[in-house]
Design a protein around this motif. Structure first.
Motif: not given
Lengths: 153, 163
Positions: A61-66, B85-94
Motif C-alpha cells: 500500500g505504501g508503494a501504491i501510495g507513494g 490477512p488484511m488490506a488497507t482500505l483507507d489511509l489519511r495523512i496530514d
C-alpha cells in the motif's frame, strides 16, 4: 539546475525523464512519465521490491501510495509554472482493489486549482482506467513563480 | 528488572521478523523500534534514495505513507497477537512539518478499534516525540480471506523461508 529550468527544458524536448531523475524517491519507485500532447500519464513498472504481501502476492500500500503522490506532484510541475516542488498538505488514499504484481498506471485530475492550493484526485489502475485499484486525493501548497521566494533553503 | 528487559528484547526480535516479511519494507530498510500493546513503532533510517526534494534533502511523503502503512499492519497484528490477512482500505495523512534531513524517522501507531471485519488505527511520524509530529494519520484496514496464523507459528514458518 533549478526545477523551473528542468521543467522548461522538458517542455521543449518532450523528455520528462530528467524531472523524474531529480526526485530520488520517484526513481526508487521506478516512476516513468508518459506525456502525449496534453495528456498526462505516469507508470510504475512492476518490480519485486514493490511487493507488500508476498503470499498473494500484492503490491505494498505504501508503494501504491507513494506512486499516487509522486504522480500528483509531477502533474503539478507539468501543468503549471512552479518555482519549486509543491508541498503536500494532506493526502487520503482509498484502496479499492488489491495491487497485482503488474505495471501500475496513474491518471491525475485537477479538482480545483487555486492560487496557493491545488486539490488533486489521482487514480491508479492496472487492467483498465475504469477499474482503479486505488484513488488518492489531496491538497498541495503551490509556489507560484511570480511570488517572492523566502530565504528558506 | 532484567527479565522484563529480556522479554522486551525478545518481543522486538520476534516482531522485527514480521515487519520485514514484506519485500517493500525490507527495501525501505524499515526496522522495528518498539512494540507495546498500544503503541508500535517502526523506524526508517536516513537514505539518499528516499529523498523527495533534492534541494532541501527532505524525505518524500511516500516514505511516510509506507512507514505508517507498515506500522498500522504491525499494530493490528500485535493487538491480535496473530497474523491475519488484511488490506488497507483507507489511509489519511496530514503533513505538519518537513522531516529533518539526515535523521531517522519513527512511525508510531495504535489500533484503537478492532472489529470482526475492520480495524481502525491512528498514528504519527516523528523524530523525538509523537507530540511534535512530522505527520499525523489515521487508517482503516479490512480483514480478508485466508488463514489466521499465530505469531509463533508464523516465526517457525519463516525459519523455513530464510533467504
Amino acid at each position: 539546475m533549478t526545477i523551473e529550468s528542468i521543467v522548461a527544458a522538458a517542455r521543449h524536448s518532450r523528455d520528462w525523464e530528467p524531472l523524474v531523475n531529480l526526485v530520488p524517491y520517484a526513481r526508487f519507485l521506478g516512476v516513468r512519465l508518459d506525456i502525449r500532447g496534453d495528456q498526462f500519464g505516469a507508470c510504475m513498472p512492476f518490480d519485486k521490491k514493490l511487493i507488500g504481501n508476498p503470499a498473494l502476492p500484492a503490491l505494498h500500500g505504501g508503494a501504491i501510495g507513494g506512486f499516487l503522490e509522486s504522480a500528483g506532484l509531477f502533474y503539478l510541475l507539468w501543468d503549471m509554472d512552479s518555482a519549486d516542488l509543491p508541498k503536500t498538505i494532506n493526502f487520503t488514499f482509498e484502496y479499492l482493489r488489491s495491487g497485482r504484481p503488474v505495471d501500475t498506471y496513474a491518471q491525475v485530475f485537477m479538482v480545483k486549482q487555486g492560487r496557493r492550493v491545488a486539490h488533486l484526485r489521482v487514480e491508479a489502475w492496472q487492467s483498465s482506467p475504469d477499474k482503479p485499484i486505488a484513488i488518492g486525493h489531496g491538497n498541495f501548497m503551490l509556489k507560484p513563480v511570480d511570488e517572492p521566494q523566502t530565504s528558506k533553503p | 528488572m532484567p527479565d522484563v528487559e529480556n522479554n522486551q528484547a525478545d518481543k522486538v526480535r520476534k516482531w522485527q521478523q514480521i515487519t520485514v516479511i514484506s519485500p517493500y519494507s525490507r527495501e525501505l530498510g524499515l526496522r522495528l523500534h518498539e512494540v507495546e500493546p498500544d503503541w508500535c513503532v517502526i523506524k526508517v533510517l536516513p537514505d539518499e534514495r528516499l529523498v523527495g526534494n533534492p534541494a532541501s534533502g527532505v524525505v518524500h511523503g511516500g516514505v511516510i505513507t509506507a512507514l505508517l502503512d507498515s506500522c498500522y499492519g504491525l499494530a493490528i497484528f500485535v493487538k491480535l497477537n496473530n497474523l491475519r490477512p488484511m488490506a488497507t482500505l483507507d489511509l489519511r495523512i496530514d503533513y505538519l512539518k518537513p522531516a529533518t534531513p539526515g535523521r531517522e524517522i519513527l512511525g508510531g501507531a495504535v489500533c484503537y478499534k478492532l472489529g470482526h471485519e475492520l480495524a481502525f488505527v491512528r498514528g504519527a511520524a516523528y523524530h523525538d516525540s509523537p507530540d511534535d509530529p512530522i505527520a499525523t494519520s489515521s487508517g482503516i484496514f479490512m480483514f480478508t480471506d485466508g488463514p489466521v496464523i499465530p505469531l509463533e507459528a508464523a516465526l517457525t514458518m519463516l525459519e523455513g523461508f530464510k533467504p
